[in-house]
Write a protein that holds these residues in place. Structure first.
Motif, short mmCIF file in Angstrom:
data_model
loop_
_atom_site.label_atom_id
_atom_site.label_comp_id
_atom_site.label_asym_id
_atom_site.label_seq_id
_atom_site.Cartn_x
_atom_site.Cartn_y
_atom_site.Cartn_z
N THR A 99 0.81 -1.22 0.00
CA THR A 99 0.00 0.00 0.00
C THR A 99 0.85 1.27 0.00
OG1 THR A 99 -0.19 -0.07 2.42
CG2 THR A 99 -1.92 -1.15 1.15
N SER A 100 2.12 1.15 0.39
CA SER A 100 2.99 2.33 0.41
C SER A 100 3.64 2.60 -0.95
CB SER A 100 4.10 2.16 1.46
OG SER A 100 5.03 1.17 1.06
N TRP A 101 3.54 1.64 -1.85
CA TRP A 101 4.21 1.75 -3.16
C TRP A 101 3.34 2.57 -4.11
CZ3 TRP A 101 8.88 0.86 -5.08
CH2 TRP A 101 9.05 0.72 -6.46
N LYS A 102 3.90 3.62 -4.67
CA LYS A 102 3.16 4.50 -5.58
C LYS A 102 3.49 4.26 -7.04
CE LYS A 102 1.52 6.29 -1.88
NZ LYS A 102 0.20 5.81 -1.40
N GLY A 103 4.44 3.39 -7.30
CA GLY A 103 4.83 3.12 -8.68
C GLY A 103 3.91 2.12 -9.35
N ALA A 104 4.31 1.74 -10.56
CA ALA A 104 3.52 0.79 -11.35
C ALA A 104 3.64 -0.61 -10.76
CB ALA A 104 4.01 0.80 -12.79
N LEU A 105 2.60 -1.41 -11.00
CA LEU A 105 2.60 -2.82 -10.64
C LEU A 105 2.60 -3.64 -11.92
CD1 LEU A 105 -0.10 -2.88 -7.79
CD2 LEU A 105 2.39 -2.64 -7.55
N GLU A 106 2.96 -4.91 -11.80
CA GLU A 106 2.90 -5.80 -12.96
C GLU A 106 2.13 -7.06 -12.59
OE1 GLU A 106 6.94 -6.66 -14.04
OE2 GLU A 106 7.07 -8.38 -12.68
N THR A 107 1.63 -7.73 -13.58
CA THR A 107 0.88 -8.97 -13.36
C THR A 107 1.63 -10.20 -13.88
OG1 THR A 107 -0.33 -8.65 -15.43
CG2 THR A 107 -1.35 -7.81 -13.42
N ALA A 108 2.63 -10.00 -14.70
CA ALA A 108 3.41 -11.12 -15.22
C ALA A 108 4.21 -11.76 -14.08
CB ALA A 108 4.35 -10.65 -16.32
N THR A 109 4.34 -13.08 -14.15
CA THR A 109 5.14 -13.79 -13.15
C THR A 109 6.58 -13.86 -13.63
OG1 THR A 109 3.24 -15.14 -12.48
CG2 THR A 109 5.42 -15.95 -11.89
#
Length: 284
Positions: free
Chosen positions: A130-140
């Motif tokens: 929740t503290s991360w403001k950057g992009a997330l990814e869904t690829a493993t």
């Protein structure tokens, strides 16, 4: 070295020459669910979005052995733990950052195990995902190479049931669970409510602010001093099954206070009817 890292510092470290390995340890305590409500699925949460490059670690399967005489989350087999960490890309010469959904308990369990088995550079993302403001990814992601980490248990102190009982008399033993479980007013999981005689109630939830981040180190140190952890005091921690207790050990580390963990915790202690149980607010 600080045991926690901010999201902004992590972003900077990821851009550095020796970026850390990222471990996603999302997990929730299994308690009675409302009718039709499915149990929490950490892997599904990971697959829906995680820090770029992070590898999922299953707390119940990779950070603990099967429930039994050692409690609900006993220590994992060391060889199997080492293999899981190497498969996630963990090496002794590379920093490791662990995070979870924000509560911090599961990440702290991974942090403690890596510290106990001798990894020299592991930290917890303060505030979790929740503290991360950057992009997330869904690829493993697949680690570019298997890690070389070889666990060497004993780098930090570990308590068994007898050691926890002795420490409650000779030093200070903190109970990291909710106060009502410590007092024996409710017990949603284990055989009986109450606490180890002599243990001091110190809910780990009080070590963080409303944003899920740890209180400042000086505030944590003041809290633990008020609870009996003065200079030179031998300190130990337990909880329900060695997960939230690891979070309290992490909070103590942030405060500059070394502490041992009783991994079997209340789930092991309370399963033995021969062991004494105290109830009420008094440590006894």
């Amino acid at each position: 070295m600080n045991a926690i890292i901010s999201a902004s510092q992590l972003e900077s470290d990821l851009a550095g020459e020796n970026p850390p390995v990222l471990l996603d340890v999302r997990w929730q305590l299994s308690v009675a669910k409302a009718a039709g409500e499915p149990p929490f699925d950490g892997r599904a949460a990971y697959e829906a979005g995680h820090l770029p490059g992070a590898v999922f670690v299953d707390l119940d399967r990779e950070l603990a052995a099967a429930p039994g005489a050692g409690g609900r989350h006993p220590l994992p087999d060391v060889a199997e733990f080492g293999a899981a960490m190497r498969g996630a890309g963990v090496s002794s010469g590379r920093p490791v950052i662990v995070y979870d959904g924000g509560q911090g308990w599961a990440a702290a369990r991974a942090w403690w195990l890596l510290r106990w088995t001798g990894h020299p550079d592991v930290r917890v993302l303060d505030g979790g995902l929740t503290s991360w403001k950057g992009a997330l990814e869904t690829a493993t992601p697949k680690p570019s190479a298997e890690g070389d980490f070889e666990p060497a248990p004993g780098a930090v102190r570990l308590l068994d049931a007898d050691g926890a009982a002795a420490l409650a008399r000779s030093g200070v033993l903190f109970d990291a669970r909710a106060g009502e479980r410590y007092r024996g007013e409710v017990e949603p999981i284990d055989r009986v409510g109450g606490h180890i005689p002599g243990a001091v109630s110190a809910p780990t939830t009080q070590n963080v602010g409303t944003d899920g981040r740890f209180l400042p180190a000086e505030d944590l140190a003041a809290r633990f001093r008020e609870l009996g952890a003065s200079d030179g005091t031998d300190v130990g921690v337990y909880c329900g099954s060695g997960v939230s207790g690891a979070h309290e050990v992490l909070a103590l580390a942030v405060a500059g206070i070394p502490a041992a963990l009783y991994v079997g915790s209340w789930s092991q202690w309370s399963s033995d009817p021969e062991r004494p149980v105290a109830v009420g607010a008094d440590p006894q």
